[in-house]
Design an enzyme around this catalytic site. Structure first.
Site, PDB file in Angstrom:
ATOM      1  N   HIS A  12       3.163  -6.998  16.114  1.00  0.00           N
ATOM      2  CA  HIS A  12       2.037  -7.419  15.287  1.00  0.00           C
ATOM      3  C   HIS A  12       2.100  -6.611  13.999  1.00  0.00           C
ATOM      4  CE1 HIS A  12      -2.580  -7.930  14.767  1.00  0.00           C
ATOM      5  NE2 HIS A  12      -1.913  -8.854  14.123  1.00  0.00           N
ATOM      6  N   LYS A  33      -3.616  -5.605   6.386  1.00  0.00           N
ATOM      7  CA  LYS A  33      -2.157  -5.743   6.380  1.00  0.00           C
ATOM      8  C   LYS A  33      -1.691  -6.705   5.297  1.00  0.00           C
ATOM      9  CE  LYS A  33      -1.638  -7.216  10.583  1.00  0.00           C
ATOM     10  NZ  LYS A  33      -3.042  -7.370  10.980  1.00  0.00           N
ATOM     11  N   ASP A  51       1.845 -11.162   9.507  1.00  0.00           N
ATOM     12  CA  ASP A  51       1.112 -11.030  10.765  1.00  0.00           C
ATOM     13  C   ASP A  51       1.985 -10.698  11.973  1.00  0.00           C
ATOM     14  OD1 ASP A  51      -1.443 -10.797  11.856  1.00  0.00           O
ATOM     15  OD2 ASP A  51      -1.309 -12.778  12.758  1.00  0.00           O
ATOM     16  N   ARG A 104      -4.430  14.596   5.231  1.00  0.00           N
ATOM     17  CA  ARG A 104      -4.452  14.980   3.822  1.00  0.00           C
ATOM     18  C   ARG A 104      -3.080  15.470   3.367  1.00  0.00           C
ATOM     19  NH1 ARG A 104      -8.437  19.174   0.707  1.00  0.00           N
ATOM     20  NH2 ARG A 104      -7.528  18.808  -1.335  1.00  0.00           N
TER      21      ARG A 104
END
Length: 147
Positions: A12, A33, A51, A104
């Protein structure tokens, strides 16, 4: 069947080729996405698959393609299914995980095994304005070199 014996799978993920190398963008439906992929395409990338992406191991490297039913098509939310230029058998260099918050200051990319090949994984916030630029930087820094 062990993970190393697996030579192909469908995942996926939306995928875009940048400079000849595929970036797999993984995440839940609605996580951004296709939005991130569209911005990467606008910056010069080429659609591989939207997808779902078919990946297969060939001579130790991982190649990405679209399943036949969706090849050359992308769902653009609010617009519909749009025909697009697409490439096949793009060597996979990086996976972006849009479901997890990025650190971060990460030291190294994680790895995920797909069809017996370890692929670097970088978490990114797909809907940030800078996400496409960050994806390109992650490809340069962490992506597998084309073999």
């Amino acid at each position: 069947m062990t993970a190393t014996a697996l030579s192909s799978e469908t995942i996926h993920a939306t995928s875009v080729a940048i400079g000849g190398r595929a970036v797999l963008i993984c995440g839940q439906s609605g996580a951004g996405k296709s939005d991130l992929a569209l911005r990467l395409i606008d910056r010069g990338g080429t659609l591989v698959s939207d997808d779902y992406t078919y990946v297969r191991r060939v001579d130790g490297r991982l190649l990405a393609s679209a399943p036949d039913t969706i090849r050359g098509r992308m769902e653009v939310r609010g617009i519909g299914i749009v025909a697009m230029d697409a490439v096949e058998d793009a060597p996979v260099a990086l996976m972006i995980d849009v479901d997890r918050a990025p650190e971060r200051l990460p030291m190294l990319a994680e790895r995920r095994r797909l069809a017996g090949v370890d692929v670097p994984v970088v978490p990114l916030a797909a809907l940030e304005a800078s996400a496409a630029i960050k994806a390109e930087l992650a490809l340069k820094i962490f992506g597998l070199a084309e073999q």
